[in-house]
Scaffold this active site. Sequence first.
Site, short mmCIF file in Angstrom:
data_model
loop_
_atom_site.label_atom_id
_atom_site.label_comp_id
_atom_site.label_asym_id
_atom_site.label_seq_id
_atom_site.Cartn_x
_atom_site.Cartn_y
_atom_site.Cartn_z
N LYS A 47 0.82 -1.22 0.00
CA LYS A 47 0.00 0.00 0.00
C LYS A 47 0.85 1.27 0.00
CE LYS A 47 -4.17 -1.84 -0.15
NZ LYS A 47 -5.22 -1.52 -1.10
N SER A 279 -3.14 -12.87 3.12
CA SER A 279 -3.54 -12.68 1.72
C SER A 279 -2.40 -13.03 0.77
CB SER A 279 -4.01 -11.24 1.48
OG SER A 279 -2.94 -10.33 1.67
C1 LIG Z 1 -2.88 -7.41 3.30
C2 LIG Z 1 -3.69 -7.03 2.11
N1 LIG Z 1 -3.88 -7.95 1.15
C3 LIG Z 1 -4.63 -7.68 0.06
C4 LIG Z 1 -5.24 -6.47 -0.09
C5 LIG Z 1 -6.07 -6.21 -1.33
O1 LIG Z 1 -5.41 -5.34 -2.22
P1 LIG Z 1 -6.24 -4.41 -3.18
O2 LIG Z 1 -6.99 -3.45 -2.31
O3 LIG Z 1 -5.26 -3.74 -4.05
O4 LIG Z 1 -7.19 -5.29 -3.92
C6 LIG Z 1 -5.07 -5.48 0.89
C7 LIG Z 1 -5.76 -4.20 0.78
O5 LIG Z 1 -6.02 -3.52 1.76
C8 LIG Z 1 -4.27 -5.75 2.01
O6 LIG Z 1 -4.07 -4.84 2.98
#
Ligand SMILES: Cc1ncc(COP(=O)(O)O)c(C=O)c1O
Length: 319
Positions: A47, A279
């Site tokens: 991010k 994730s």
């Molecule tokens: C740890 C984590 N994984 C995946 C995502 C998903 O990414 P995106 O918002 O670009 O789809 C986020 C988004 O906040 C995240 O913080």
Amino acid sequence: MDGFITCMTQAIGKTPLLRLDRLKAHLGYEGEIYAKLEQLNPTSSKKDRIALGMIEIAEQKGLLKPGQPVLEMTSGNTGTAVAMVCSAKGHPFICVISKGNSVERVKMIKALGGQIVLVEQAPGAEMGKVSGEDMRYVEKVAERLVKETGAFYFNQFQNNDNSASHEPAALEMWVQSMGQIQAFADFIGTGGTFMGYARALKRLNPAIRAYAVEPHGLAYYKGEIIPGTSHTIQGGGYAKDMVIVDKAYMDGFLTVSCEESAEMCKNLAKIEGVFAGLSSGANVAAAVKALNGAERGNHFGVVVNDCGLKYMSTDLFCL
Ligand SMILES: Cc1ncc(COP(=O)(O)O)c(C=O)c1O
């Protein structure tokens, strides 16, 4: 080594791409997985890319003036990333969150100079769990504060500059893999990462396939929702249409369970020395599934989204 930097924002990006050779030897799939180590950014998540990208685009468009406050409504990775970029660039940061959020990241945002505005939960809400109703409460306060303070509303869920800010990372992935990426899989939150990589990679080679990764039972884009299902993969899996996602970029769908994601996190840590959050485990687990199926023998790109240290208060790495 390029000498010193003069602003912390210059430490964002140019993350390494790791080919997961040890995982391949352990699991025995055919093909390759290249992991973009985005947890090596300054606040330990991908991010940082959107915090810098969206703020600089807003500055260029004249939507954000020097010293003007920035407002966002998340205490997640985006909150800490925006706090860091605002601190380095001299913008006050107002972070509006529900009282139901955990305190860890709130402390980090405060440490980075951010101001926290806590919003009461909806009547009957559970502490530690933030419901859709709680989020509507937060949104109302955020919208009021934007008007009152004249802040620039970061708004990662609605702003297409979110996905544009991931495109440089996708180009890095392509160059680092020496143009070998044939497919990409990504766990959908706002959809910014998925869209940024899908757009940039397909521009380089239209044959590249982009897979949406979703939790089992909450696979909105795949069209497989099992009522009553919940999941623990932080950062996404909202099981609804995301404003900045264009479904036309989705070539396929992969679902993973919380257990599969957690198991892959443990494998990544023990076998590759990659300490990552759930994730990221979901992304790698999804790529392995595809390589054991329709994508056998091909080359996958995935993103390691954030660092395992952010999960110390969860039971992810319990022995
Ligand atoms: C740890 C984590 N994984 C995946 C995502 C998903 O990414 P995106 O918002 O670009 O789809 C986020 C988004 O906040 C995240 O913080």
